[in-house]
Design an enzyme around this catalytic site. Structure first.
Site, PDB file in Angstrom:
ATOM      1  N   LYS A 109      60.474  74.592  51.790  1.00 49.82           N
ATOM      2  CA  LYS A 109      60.840  74.424  50.388  1.00 49.82           C
ATOM      3  C   LYS A 109      61.593  75.669  49.925  1.00 49.82           C
ATOM      4  CE  LYS A 109      58.676  73.404  45.905  1.00 49.82           C
ATOM      5  NZ  LYS A 109      57.368  73.263  45.198  1.00 49.82           N
ATOM      6  N   HIS A 111      62.665  76.178  46.670  1.00 53.30           N
ATOM      7  CA  HIS A 111      62.575  76.376  45.230  1.00 53.30           C
ATOM      8  C   HIS A 111      61.097  76.429  44.843  1.00 53.30           C
ATOM      9  CE1 HIS A 111      62.376  72.021  45.874  1.00 53.30           C
ATOM     10  NE2 HIS A 111      61.634  71.969  44.778  1.00 53.30           N
TER      11      HIS A 111
END
Length: 230
Positions: A109, A111
Site C-alpha cells: 500500500k 498511501h
C-alpha cells in the site's frame, strides 16, 4: 486434563475441519484424510482454534522450545490473519501474555499507513512467532521470512502449525517440517501430528456407537504414511 492431541482431534472433527475418506490433494496424492482450516468461519470456532495455538505456545515456552518474550504473532494472508489475531487474543486473555499481531498485505500500500504489513510495527531485534495452519511444503514460511526481514531485522523464533502431516518434503527424505527447521534454524511446533490424529480417532465412536475409523481407512492411512511419511 485430556491430552491436547485428543481434544484437538475432537475439535477438528466437530468443526468439520477434519474428514476421513478418499481425497485428492493439491499435490496429486490420494489421501485418506483431509484438513480444511477454512471452516473456522465464526467467532466460536476461530476463538477455540486460537486457544489451542495459545495453549501449545505456552507449553513450548515452558519446555524451553520457544522464548517467553515474543513481541508479535505473524500470520500470512489470508488464512493466517484471523489465526494470528485469535492467538494473540488467547495468549493475552487466557495466559497473561501481552503480544501483538501482524499480518501482510498481498500488495504493498502506497498511501495512508502504507507498507506491506498491518498490525504491530516491526523493529530490529523484535521476537516474532509465525503461525500457519497445515504445513505441506513450507511455501508460506519461505515467503514470509524474507518479507519480514525486508521490513526490519527481526528475530523469527519459530513457527507453530496445527497439524504436522509428517510427509516428506519434495525431493527429500526428510519431512517438510524438518526441512524448514534446517533451512531457517528455528523450531516448527505442531499442535498435533497426523499419527496422533489417527491414534486419537481410532479410539472414538460415532453417535450410534460404531468405530469412527473403519479397518479400510486405518489400512489406507498406514499405507499412505508408509509411502509418503518421513
Amino acid at each position: 486434563m485430556t491430552p491436547i492431541d485428543e481434544r484437538f482431534t475432537e475439535f477438528l472433527l466437530e468443526s468439520g475441519a477434519l474428514k476421513f475418506g478418499d481425497f485428492t490433494l493439491k499435490s496429486g496424492r490420494q489421501s485418506p484424510y483431509f484438513i480444511n482450516a477454512g471452516v473456522f468461519n465464526d467467532g466460536r470456532k476461530i476463538a477455540m482454534f486460537g486457544a489451542f495455538y495459545a495453549e501449545k505456545i505456552t507449553s513450548a515456552i515452558a519446555g524451553g522450545t520457544l522464548p517467553s518474550d515474543i513481541a508479535t504473532i505473524f500470520g500470512p494472508a489470508y488464512k493466517g490473519i484471523p489465526l494470528a489475531v485469535s492467538t494473540s487474543i488467547a495468549l493475552t486473555s487466557m495466559h497473561g501474555m501481552e503480544v501483538g499481531y501482524t499480518f501482510d498485505r498481498k500488495e504493498k500500500k502506497d498511501h495512508g499507513d502504507g507498507g506491506i504489513l498491518v498490525g504491530m510495527p516491526l523493529k530490529d531485534g523484535m521476537k516474532v512467532l509465525l503461525v500457519d495452519d497445515v504445513m505441506s511444503a513450507g511455501t508460506a514460511v519461505r515467503e514470509a521470512v524474507p518479507k519480514l526481514k525486508s521490513v526490519a531485522n527481526v528475530d523469527i523464533v519459530g513457527c507453530v502449525i496445527s497439524v504436522d502431516r509428517m510427509e516428506k518434503a519434495n525431493g527429500s527424505e526428510i519431512s517438510a517440517v524438518k526441512a524448514i527447521e534446517e533451512e531457517f534454524g528455528f523450531p516448527v511446533v505442531s499442535i498435533v501430528k497426523v499419527s496422533e490424529i489417527f491414534d486419537a480417532a481410532s479410539r472414538m465412536v460415532t453417535v450410534d456407537g460404531k468405530p469412527l475409523l473403519d479397518d479400510d481407512i486405518k489400512t489406507r492411512a498406514n499405507e499412505y504414511l508408509a509411502k509418503y511419511g518421513a
